[in-house]
Motif scaffolding. Structure first.
Motif, PDB file in Angstrom:
ATOM      1  N   THR A  17      17.673  -1.234  35.743  1.00  0.00           N
ATOM      2  CA  THR A  17      16.390  -0.774  35.198  1.00  0.00           C
ATOM      3  C   THR A  17      15.310  -0.762  36.278  1.00  0.00           C
ATOM      4  O   THR A  17      14.530   0.188  36.376  1.00  0.00           O
ATOM      5  CB  THR A  17      15.951  -1.681  34.030  1.00  0.00           C
ATOM      6  OG1 THR A  17      16.962  -1.649  33.012  1.00  0.00           O
ATOM      7  CG2 THR A  17      14.636  -1.200  33.434  1.00  0.00           C
ATOM      8  N   GLN A  18      15.305  -1.801  37.104  1.00  0.00           N
ATOM      9  CA  GLN A  18      14.342  -1.840  38.209  1.00  0.00           C
ATOM     10  C   GLN A  18      14.593  -0.728  39.207  1.00  0.00           C
ATOM     11  O   GLN A  18      13.658  -0.113  39.730  1.00  0.00           O
ATOM     12  CB  GLN A  18      14.434  -3.201  38.906  1.00  0.00           C
ATOM     13  CG  GLN A  18      13.838  -4.365  38.138  1.00  0.00           C
ATOM     14  CD  GLN A  18      12.327  -4.289  38.065  1.00  0.00           C
ATOM     15  OE1 GLN A  18      11.671  -3.902  39.020  1.00  0.00           O
ATOM     16  NE2 GLN A  18      11.773  -4.649  36.926  1.00  0.00           N
TER      17      GLN A  18
ATOM     18  N   LEU B 133      14.315   3.112  36.932  1.00  0.00           N
ATOM     19  CA  LEU B 133      13.186   3.477  36.070  1.00  0.00           C
ATOM     20  C   LEU B 133      11.815   3.087  36.646  1.00  0.00           C
ATOM     21  O   LEU B 133      10.806   3.306  35.978  1.00  0.00           O
ATOM     22  CB  LEU B 133      13.340   2.829  34.685  1.00  0.00           C
ATOM     23  CG  LEU B 133      14.514   3.329  33.836  1.00  0.00           C
ATOM     24  CD1 LEU B 133      14.445   2.692  32.449  1.00  0.00           C
ATOM     25  CD2 LEU B 133      14.501   4.839  33.716  1.00  0.00           C
ATOM     26  N   THR B 134      11.787   2.506  37.837  1.00  0.00           N
ATOM     27  CA  THR B 134      10.495   2.114  38.414  1.00  0.00           C
ATOM     28  C   THR B 134      10.273   2.812  39.740  1.00  0.00           C
ATOM     29  O   THR B 134      11.180   3.418  40.299  1.00  0.00           O
ATOM     30  CB  THR B 134      10.428   0.584  38.624  1.00  0.00           C
ATOM     31  OG1 THR B 134      11.515   0.174  39.468  1.00  0.00           O
ATOM     32  CG2 THR B 134      10.506  -0.146  37.316  1.00  0.00           C
TER      33      THR B 134
END
Length: 243
Positions: free
Chosen positions: A238-239, A242-243
């Motif tokens: 996710t890091q 999506l960032t």
């Protein structure tokens, strides 16, 4: 040597002295049937109720009359695609598939079937485990796609039957501000989770020593370690994505 170091050495052994492709093809098809078809019912049941509960609980919390009802469907859609379908489904599969892999390999180890393969000059880790890993990486994404569809459908049915949202509002919410990358993100996560579940479970079962009690402990450790690996990988991916 640490357990993590032995795990990586174990991964390397999967790709040494491999058998012919035709041998693996038959084994992979058999594992796909066991892992995929055998898990459809539990995945469908869990996903449908997760979607239904998410819809009803979201409607309960969005009680402000100024908040449009289609936001309920948007929340169900995004939470299902980004998190609930890939992560919860893979945790369920870690319990079903992971324990089965660890138990099967552990039983083969204590009954000396693995030793017999080694005596015949076969790389037992590659022959027994590589098909399970490949089949898991093929079938987990398909099961997650099914879970995502049924979760959204379950939310639709529960929301309409409970009277918290109309069919038109639900469809409108599903279409609102849709980002296609969410599906790709879910499938990338799922493939990584499939690799972790299959290899960790195989590592636990393949290295069992003792008797039936140790096989049971290996199955428990396989599920526990797989779930920990899934949530850790979930955060890392996710890091990264999506960032």
């Amino acid at each position: 040597m640490s357990r993590i170091g032995r795990y990586f050495i174990f991964l390397g052994s999967l790709f040494r002295n491999r058998e012919k492709l035709g041998v693996y093809l038959k084994l992979i098809l058999g594992e796909c049937n066991s892992i995929g078809v055998g898990s459809v019912f539990i995945v469908a049941l869990v996903a449908s109720f997760i979607g239904a509960v998410t819809c009803v609980q979201t409607a309960y919390n969005l009680s402000n009359p100024f908040v449009p009802k289609n936001i309920i469907a948007l929340i169900v859609r995004d939470s299902t695609i980004l998190e609930l379908a890939p992560t919860i489904t893979c945790i369920v599969l870690a319990g079903k598939v992971g324990s089965n892999i660890a138990g099967e390999l552990g039983t083969m180890r204590i009954t000396e079937q693995i030793d017999a393969l080694e005596v015949m000059g076969i790389n037992s880790s590659s022959y027994l485990i590589l098909p399970k890993v490949i089949a898991s990486m093929l079938m987990f994404p398909l099961l997650v796609i099914l879970a995502g569809f049924l979760s959204i459908l379950g939310g639709y049915i529960a929301g309409v039957l409970a009277g918290v949202i109309s069919p038109e509002e639900y469809v409108s919410g599903l279409r609102y501000d849709y980002k296609p990358f969410g599906v790709a993100f879910a499938l990338i996560k799922t493939t990584a989770f499939a690799f972790l579940v299959s290899t960790i479970s195989a590592f636990q079962g393949y290295n069992v020593s003792g008797g039936a009690l140790e096989v049971g402990s290996a199955s428990t450790s396989a599920v526990t370690n797989s779930c920990i690996a899934i949530v850790a990988a979930d955060f890392i991916l996710t890091q990264l994505l999506l960032t």
